[in-house]
Design an enzyme around this catalytic site. Structure first.
Site, PDB file in Angstrom:
ATOM      1  N   PRO A  65       0.853  -1.188   0.000  1.00 38.09           N
ATOM      2  CA  PRO A  65       0.000   0.000   0.000  1.00 38.09           C
ATOM      3  C   PRO A  65       0.893   1.243   0.000  1.00 38.09           C
ATOM      4  O   PRO A  65       1.885   1.296   0.726  1.00 38.09           O
ATOM      5  CB  PRO A  65      -0.818  -0.124   1.282  1.00 38.09           C
ATOM      6  CG  PRO A  65      -0.226  -1.221   2.068  1.00 38.09           C
ATOM      7  CD  PRO A  65       0.698  -1.996   1.195  1.00 38.09           C
ATOM      8  N   HIS A  66       0.539   2.186  -0.849  1.00 36.66           N
ATOM      9  CA  HIS A  66       1.356   3.384  -0.979  1.00 36.66           C
ATOM     10  C   HIS A  66       0.485   4.558  -1.397  1.00 36.66           C
ATOM     11  O   HIS A  66      -0.568   4.375  -2.007  1.00 36.66           O
ATOM     12  CB  HIS A  66       2.476   3.172  -2.001  1.00 36.66           C
ATOM     13  CG  HIS A  66       1.971   2.795  -3.357  1.00 36.66           C
ATOM     14  ND1 HIS A  66       1.649   1.492  -3.690  1.00 36.66           N
ATOM     15  CD2 HIS A  66       1.704   3.534  -4.454  1.00 36.66           C
ATOM     16  CE1 HIS A  66       1.219   1.454  -4.944  1.00 36.66           C
ATOM     17  NE2 HIS A  66       1.242   2.688  -5.428  1.00 36.66           N
TER      18      HIS A  66
END
Length: 157
Positions: A65-66
């Site tokens: 996740p970014h």
């Protein structure tokens, strides 16, 4: 950017126990909030917005996740190992138990994609995820990760 630049301190999380993907994003946002002093809701909402574009699961039990955040002084990366795998909408259908959270300054796009790419590059080694899953401490996991990422990608060195 070398992995050691993204993950400079032995400060990962090896016992995160989310019930599901939404719970994981909330737990990661809470930890990131504690580290960077930004509102947890702001971080969680940014992560959820990115996930709505498509899952950040990479396959083989790994997710990254970014998101980019405005006015973030410098990037933050956190390695988390889950106590049990969770569904993460991965293309290969594998549940996720290794998570690489990356938060990046919105104003500084330089380095963002190469950083994500470098994480993906070191994870291509089939042994690395296994070693991270077997690490006995956060320090050991991060040392393993830093060692795997100590060689710059071909276009950097």
């Amino acid at each position: 950017m070398l992995i050691a630049d993204l993950f400079p301190a032995p400060d990962g999380i090896l016992s995160l126990a989310p019930a599901n993907k939404a719970d994981l994003l909330k737990l990661l946002a809470a930890e990131a909030s504690r580290r960077i002093g930004r509102p947890e809701d702001e971080i969680r909402e940014a992560l959820e917005k990115r996930e709505a574009l498509g899952s950040t699961a990479l396959g083989r039990g790994v997710a990254m996740p970014h998101t980019r955040l405005p006015d973030l002084g410098q990037q933050l990366a956190i390695l988390a190992r889950l106590t049990r795998p969770i569904e993460f909408d991965a293309r290969d259908g594998e549940p996720v138990d290794l998570v690489f959270l990356v938060l990046w300054p919105e104003e500084s796009s330089e380095g963002f994609l190469p950083a994500l790419s470098n994480i993906c590059r070191v994870l291509r080694d089939n042994h690395l995820p296994k070693q991270l899953r077997q690490a006995r401490s956060a320090a050991e996991a991060l040392a393993t990760l830093q060692s795997a990422g100590s060689v710059p990608p071909a276009d950097e060195g």
